[in-house]
Design a protein around this motif. Structure first.
Motif, mmCIF file in Angstrom:
data_model
loop_
_atom_site.group_PDB
_atom_site.id
_atom_site.type_symbol
_atom_site.label_atom_id
_atom_site.label_comp_id
_atom_site.label_asym_id
_atom_site.label_seq_id
_atom_site.Cartn_x
_atom_site.Cartn_y
_atom_site.Cartn_z
ATOM 1 N N ASN A 209 50.448 40.964 31.017
ATOM 2 C CA ASN A 209 51.459 41.853 30.463
ATOM 3 C C ASN A 209 50.860 43.036 29.695
ATOM 4 O O ASN A 209 51.551 43.694 28.912
ATOM 5 N N ASN A 210 49.572 43.287 29.923
ATOM 6 C CA ASN A 210 48.900 44.425 29.295
ATOM 7 C C ASN A 210 49.177 45.679 30.125
ATOM 8 O O ASN A 210 48.684 45.813 31.252
ATOM 9 N N PRO A 211 49.960 46.630 29.603
ATOM 10 C CA PRO A 211 50.338 47.816 30.388
ATOM 11 C C PRO A 211 49.188 48.781 30.633
ATOM 12 O O PRO A 211 49.308 49.689 31.456
ATOM 13 N N GLU A 212 48.060 48.584 29.959
ATOM 14 C CA GLU A 212 46.943 49.515 30.095
ATOM 15 C C GLU A 212 46.019 49.167 31.263
ATOM 16 O O GLU A 212 45.142 49.957 31.611
ATOM 17 N N VAL A 213 46.231 48.000 31.858
ATOM 18 C CA VAL A 213 45.385 47.607 32.993
ATOM 19 C C VAL A 213 46.057 48.052 34.289
ATOM 20 O O VAL A 213 47.240 47.767 34.501
ATOM 21 N N PRO A 214 45.351 48.771 35.168
ATOM 22 C CA PRO A 214 45.937 49.213 36.448
ATOM 23 C C PRO A 214 46.523 48.034 37.221
ATOM 24 O O PRO A 214 45.939 46.949 37.267
ATOM 25 N N LEU A 215 47.663 48.255 37.865
ATOM 26 C CA LEU A 215 48.437 47.169 38.456
ATOM 27 C C LEU A 215 47.664 46.343 39.474
ATOM 28 O O LEU A 215 47.685 45.108 39.437
ATOM 29 N N ILE A 216 47.004 46.995 40.420
ATOM 30 C CA ILE A 216 46.319 46.254 41.479
ATOM 31 C C ILE A 216 45.123 45.499 40.923
ATOM 32 O O ILE A 216 44.873 44.344 41.290
ATOM 33 N N ILE A 217 44.398 46.132 40.019
ATOM 34 C CA ILE A 217 43.263 45.461 39.380
ATOM 35 C C ILE A 217 43.769 44.257 38.582
ATOM 36 O O ILE A 217 43.173 43.170 38.615
ATOM 37 N N LYS A 218 44.871 44.423 37.901
ATOM 38 C CA LYS A 218 45.462 43.323 37.126
ATOM 39 C C LYS A 218 45.828 42.154 38.029
ATOM 40 O O LYS A 218 45.567 40.986 37.710
ATOM 41 N N ALA A 219 46.431 42.456 39.168
ATOM 42 C CA ALA A 219 46.845 41.403 40.103
ATOM 43 C C ALA A 219 45.637 40.615 40.602
ATOM 44 O O ALA A 219 45.676 39.382 40.693
ATOM 45 N N ILE A 220 44.556 41.302 40.931
ATOM 46 C CA ILE A 220 43.364 40.654 41.472
ATOM 47 C C ILE A 220 42.675 39.791 40.415
ATOM 48 O O ILE A 220 42.285 38.645 40.682
ATOM 49 N N ILE A 221 42.532 40.331 39.197
ATOM 50 C CA ILE A 221 41.876 39.567 38.138
ATOM 51 C C ILE A 221 42.717 38.360 37.744
ATOM 52 O O ILE A 221 42.189 37.271 37.494
ATOM 53 N N THR A 222 44.026 38.531 37.708
ATOM 54 C CA THR A 222 44.918 37.407 37.417
ATOM 55 C C THR A 222 44.742 36.316 38.459
ATOM 56 O O THR A 222 44.701 35.123 38.138
ATOM 57 N N HIS A 223 44.624 36.717 39.710
ATOM 58 C CA HIS A 223 44.433 35.751 40.789
ATOM 59 C C HIS A 223 43.137 34.961 40.576
ATOM 60 O O HIS A 223 43.122 33.731 40.706
ATOM 61 N N TYR A 224 42.078 35.670 40.223
ATOM 62 C CA TYR A 224 40.813 34.960 39.986
ATOM 63 C C TYR A 224 40.947 33.965 38.844
ATOM 64 O O TYR A 224 40.562 32.798 38.973
ATOM 65 N N PHE A 225 41.493 34.409 37.720
ATOM 66 C CA PHE A 225 41.463 33.556 36.526
ATOM 67 C C PHE A 225 42.392 32.353 36.669
ATOM 68 O O PHE A 225 42.089 31.276 36.157
ATOM 69 N N PHE A 226 43.504 32.516 37.373
ATOM 70 C CA PHE A 226 44.378 31.365 37.607
ATOM 71 C C PHE A 226 43.621 30.296 38.403
ATOM 72 O O PHE A 226 43.698 29.104 38.093
ATOM 73 N N GLU A 227 42.864 30.741 39.425
ATOM 74 C CA GLU A 227 42.093 29.789 40.224
ATOM 75 C C GLU A 227 40.942 29.199 39.404
ATOM 76 O O GLU A 227 40.574 28.030 39.589
ATOM 77 N N TYR A 228 40.370 29.983 38.504
ATOM 78 C CA TYR A 228 39.301 29.490 37.636
ATOM 79 C C TYR A 228 39.820 28.365 36.739
ATOM 80 O O TYR A 228 39.190 27.312 36.604
ATOM 81 N N VAL A 229 40.991 28.570 36.139
ATOM 82 C CA VAL A 229 41.580 27.556 35.253
ATOM 83 C C VAL A 229 41.945 26.305 36.050
ATOM 84 O O VAL A 229 41.745 25.187 35.605
ATOM 85 N N HIS A 230 42.515 26.479 37.240
ATOM 86 C CA HIS A 230 42.874 25.371 38.133
ATOM 87 C C HIS A 230 43.769 24.358 37.396
ATOM 88 O O HIS A 230 43.385 23.196 37.196
ATOM 89 N N LEU A 243 51.522 33.818 43.854
ATOM 90 C CA LEU A 243 51.649 34.731 42.711
ATOM 91 C C LEU A 243 51.144 36.124 43.071
ATOM 92 O O LEU A 243 51.753 37.135 42.707
ATOM 93 N N LEU A 244 50.037 36.182 43.811
ATOM 94 C CA LEU A 244 49.497 37.482 44.238
ATOM 95 C C LEU A 244 50.455 38.166 45.198
ATOM 96 O O LEU A 244 50.731 39.370 45.066
ATOM 97 N N SER A 245 50.981 37.421 46.161
ATOM 98 C CA SER A 245 51.937 37.990 47.127
ATOM 99 C C SER A 245 53.166 38.531 46.416
ATOM 100 O O SER A 245 53.636 39.640 46.704
ATOM 101 N N SER A 246 53.692 37.734 45.508
ATOM 102 C CA SER A 246 54.904 38.124 44.788
ATOM 103 C C SER A 246 54.674 39.391 43.967
ATOM 104 O O SER A 246 55.504 40.306 43.959
ATOM 105 N N TYR A 247 53.534 39.448 43.295
ATOM 106 C CA TYR A 247 53.237 40.606 42.448
ATOM 107 C C TYR A 247 53.093 41.879 43.286
ATOM 108 O O TYR A 247 53.672 42.927 42.967
ATOM 109 N N LEU A 248 52.345 41.787 44.384
ATOM 110 C CA LEU A 248 52.137 42.966 45.227
ATOM 111 C C LEU A 248 53.428 43.390 45.913
ATOM 112 O O LEU A 248 53.663 44.583 46.129
ATOM 113 N N ALA A 249 54.273 42.425 46.252
ATOM 114 C CA ALA A 249 55.565 42.759 46.867
ATOM 115 C C ALA A 249 56.431 43.547 45.892
ATOM 116 O O ALA A 249 57.144 44.476 46.292
#
Length: 404
Positions: A209-230, A243-249
């Motif tokens: 929810n950080n508005p300063e992070v570019p949207l696509i970069i945010k989506a990709i990093i979020t995807h990584y960290f969710f998988e990291y936490v598992h 989650l990635l599909s939904s965000y990009l859609a």
């Protein structure tokens, strides 16, 4: 070309630490406030070392992001008929679910997913994930503002089909440590307990929810960290891609969002290596190679979708030419063209009812008129009645025998 820190450590070890500091402290570096404990494949465990995940914006990524937005605009502007549009979205949902299942070795057939789409129920496999992907088209995705929202989405996706021994056993998430591997060795270790999972997902929500992070970069990093936490025993990969599909859609366009898992499956080795590279101790939390890999996967998804649309447009034009040679009345021509498009993209194998045809023409032809036109087309052997109650027709496939 961006050189990974692990490669720097082999080629120029004396300057390795300095190179890391230069990257991490660069004005172009995005520091995520998300922490990583790298995974040692040699020791088969997470290490005690901890690094803040960071991303370095590089010129090639800026170009790729511009390209993604440009292709998204092309996909959004593509004009499809009221017959083809829903069928295209439907087929993409089927392909996306099949692909994300295949990535995790979850056996599924398009027929099973079709059945869940047509008549979902709690006793039917994949009903949950089908309904969630359908919700993407309906913009029903709820904002994630608490860790409990991750569990809510997980339940909607998988809980009805998840075996008891793989369901979450904590208040929200799993209680025990989980390792990920191929049976011979591990490639990842998730967060050690529910407390840590909750802590990291809370941090992830702040990042999301950080508005300063570019949207696509945010989506990709979020995807990584969710998988990291598992956070769960099973279903993490499929949920992460959802989650990635939904965000990009939502942030780009439906067709980009609904083609990611298909592209991931086509680039499975690259995708899995991208996770491994980021978790490598020598890369010290540098997300740049992971972002690079995912940007390329998104671009390939869009290119494939544009190619599909171009092919579909050509086929529709060919269909029009075939129908125009049949010497039909204007009304018969219009109706047969609709049935032809349905047949051309016949995913459900259900045909079109006369009632649906009235809706397609938005009142231009009343039901009695449609009935009359269909009987004429049936008599001329251009359509076949496949159901009587309600009355459903499809184009006779013989008309498309020479279709290329």
């Amino acid at each position: 070309m961006y050189k990974r820190l692990e490669i720097v450590s082999y080629q120029d070890f004396d300057n390795y630490d300095k190179e890391y500091e230069n990257r991490y402290n660069s004005p172009a570096a995005l520091k995520t406030e998300l922490s990583l404990h790298p995974f040692s494949k040699r020791q088969q465990k997470r290490l005690s070392d901890r690094y803040q995940l960071f991303y370095l914006s590089i010129p090639s990524h800026i170009s790729m992001i511009e390209r993604i937005y440009k292709m998204s605009a092309e996909l959004s502007s593509f004009s499809l008929s009221s017959v083809l549009a829903p069928k295209l979205f439907y087929s993409q949902i089927i392909d996306e679910i099949k692909s994300t299942n295949d990535m995790e070795g979850v056996k599924s057939t398009r027929k099973e997913i079709n059945d869940a789409y047509i008549s979902p129920s709690k006793t039917k496999r994949f009903s949950g994930i089908v309904e969630m992907y359908k919700s993407i088209l309906e913009n029903k995705f709820e904002k994630i503002d608490l860790p409990a929202k991750f569990r809510m989405i997980y339940d909607q996706l998988f809980l009805d089909e998840m075996p008891e021994d793989k369901k979450p056993d904590g208040k929200l998430f799993r209680k025990e440590t989980i390792f990920v591997g191929d049976g011979n060795s591990y490639v990842h270790q998730g967060d050690p307990n529910e407390e840590k999972i909750d802590e990291n997902l809370t941090k992830l929500i702040l990042f999301m929810n950080n508005p300063e992070v570019p949207l696509i970069i945010k989506a990709i990093i979020t995807h990584y960290f969710f998988e990291y936490v598992h956070p769960f025993y099973d279903g993490n990969g499929r949920m992460g891609r959802f989650l990635l599909s939904s965000y990009l859609a939502r942030k780009l366009d439906f067709l980009t969002g609904l083609s990611i898992s298909e592209s991931v499956l086509q680039n499975k080795k690259t995708y899995e290596e991208a996770f491994s590279i980021t978790s490598n101790p020598k890369n010290k939390g540098d997300l740049t190679p992971f972002v690079d890999a995912l940007l390329r996967i998104i671009i390939q998804a869009q290119e494939t979708m544009l190619s599909k649309l171009s092919k579909l447009t050509t086929e529709v034009e060919q269909l029009r030419e075939i129908i125009n040679k049949l010497s039909l009345s204007e009304q018969e021509n219009e109706v047969l063209f609709v049935l032809g498009q349905d047949k051309l993209f016949d995913v459900l194998h259900m045909g079109i009812s006369n009632k649906q045809l009235v809706e397609v023409f938005e009142g231009k032809y009343k039901r009695t008129k449609i009935d009359t036109i269909m009987k004429k087309l049936e008599k001329k052997k251009f359509v076949v009645k496949i159901k009587s109650s309600p009355v459903v027709y499809e184009m006779d496939e013989k008309l498309l025998e020479d279709f290329v």
